[in-house]
Enzyme design. Structure first.
Site, short mmCIF file in Angstrom:
data_model
loop_
_atom_site.label_atom_id
_atom_site.label_comp_id
_atom_site.label_asym_id
_atom_site.label_seq_id
_atom_site.Cartn_x
_atom_site.Cartn_y
_atom_site.Cartn_z
N LYS A 37 24.66 12.33 78.75
CA LYS A 37 23.90 11.17 79.17
C LYS A 37 22.45 11.33 78.71
O LYS A 37 22.00 12.46 78.50
CB LYS A 37 23.98 10.96 80.67
N TYR A 122 19.72 9.77 86.56
CA TYR A 122 20.48 10.43 87.62
C TYR A 122 20.41 9.62 88.92
O TYR A 122 21.41 9.47 89.62
CB TYR A 122 19.95 11.84 87.86
#
Length: 292
Positions: A37, A122
């Site tokens: 990511k 996140y």
């Protein structure tokens, strides 16, 4: 790697701006792909990556390690169980003191952005996983000292709010110039739950506070620590061996890019941005990963 039939999968850990190139190459070689990511630099690149893997008939999983970490998983289970009543407010913050300005994370072409796609993601992804909902509106502000050589191309401090269909409100922040702080907290009707170091590699802990008469009673569940990287890689291997849909597929990475792009638009215009509902989106359709 292309010619070695023993290699079934590739883990793409290159800078964000190279993810599209490397995922397309791996898919073209017939390899399943675990991609770090953020999935790419833009939602357009993310769509290209999903399409390439679909054409090649290979699996694409995004490495959202926190979704496999035991304390984050327990928080998700408690939130969705309704044991503490309906969720009301969520707070998530992820900050760190960004280092050498010569690193690739300060190069927008390689990083795609600053603290938002790197560490703010996140907060964004964990809250989506926690609630099982998609935000319908975001409102954001970005403040960056561009005289700092670290931030000539990428943003520093980002603060944003997400509103969800159930009425839950989430306040989030990310920073590249603040001391390390990686905390997730939600407030429900009957309790609040805080996960400290929620987005860190290790050191997670949980505190739950509930009212008992006139007093607040706090408990700290002791959950065995497990290597979150190993858990996500084991899950990826299981999906390949058993032909399962990954718990965190490419579509989930694409949705995060859509939301981040709305956050940037809101910060630029100074106005809330409404998010269109994506028909058929159910990024949490994959199986829950097995306990390691």
């Amino acid at each position: 790697m292309r010619q070695d039939s023993r290699i079934q999968a590739v883990y793409v850990v290159t800078p964000n701006g190279l993810h599209r190139r490397d995922v397309l190459a791996a898919a073209g070689a017939g390899k399943h792909v675990l991609c770090e990511k953020p999935m790419a630099n833009t939602s357009r690149e993310a769509r290209d990556m999903i399409a390439a893997c679909e054409r090649a008939g290979v699996k694409l999983m995004i490495a959202y390690r926190c979704q496999y970490e035991p304390y984050n998983r327990r928080a998700r289970e408690l939130y969705r169980s309704g044991e503490h009543g309906a969720g009301r407010l969520i707070e998530a913050s992820n900050s760190q003191d960004h280092g050498d300005p010569a690193q690739w994370r300060s190069d927008k072409a390689l990083a795609g952005g600053g603290s938002l796609p790197d560490i703010g993601l996140y907060c964004l992804n964990t809250i989506r996983a926690l609630t099982g909902e998609e935000p319908v509106e975001v409102f954001a502000r970005i403040v960056t000292d561009t005289s700092d050589p670290r931030f000539r191309e990428v943003e520093d401090n980002v603060s944003w709010t997400m509103r969800f269909p159930s009425g839950v409100m989430a306040n989030c922040s990310s920073s590249y110039s603040a001391h390390n702080y990686k905390t997730l907290r939600y407030q429900s009707q009957k309790a609040w739950n805080r996960v400290d170091d929620a987005f860190a590699y290790t050191g997670q802990s949980m505190t739950i506070s509930m009212r008992e008469g006139d007093q607040a009673a706090e408990t700290s569940p002791n959950i065995p620590h497990k290597n979150q990287f190993a858990l996500e890689i084991d899950h990826f291997a299981q999906c390949i061996q058993e032909n399962l849909q990954p718990h965190t597929p490419g579509e989930e990475g694409l949705q995060d890019h859509r939301i981040m792009e709305a956050i940037y638009r809101s910060a630029e215009t100074g106005r809330p941005v409404t998010l269109d509902r994506v028909e058929g989106l159910d990024v949490f359709r994959g199986p829950e990963p097995k306990e390691g």
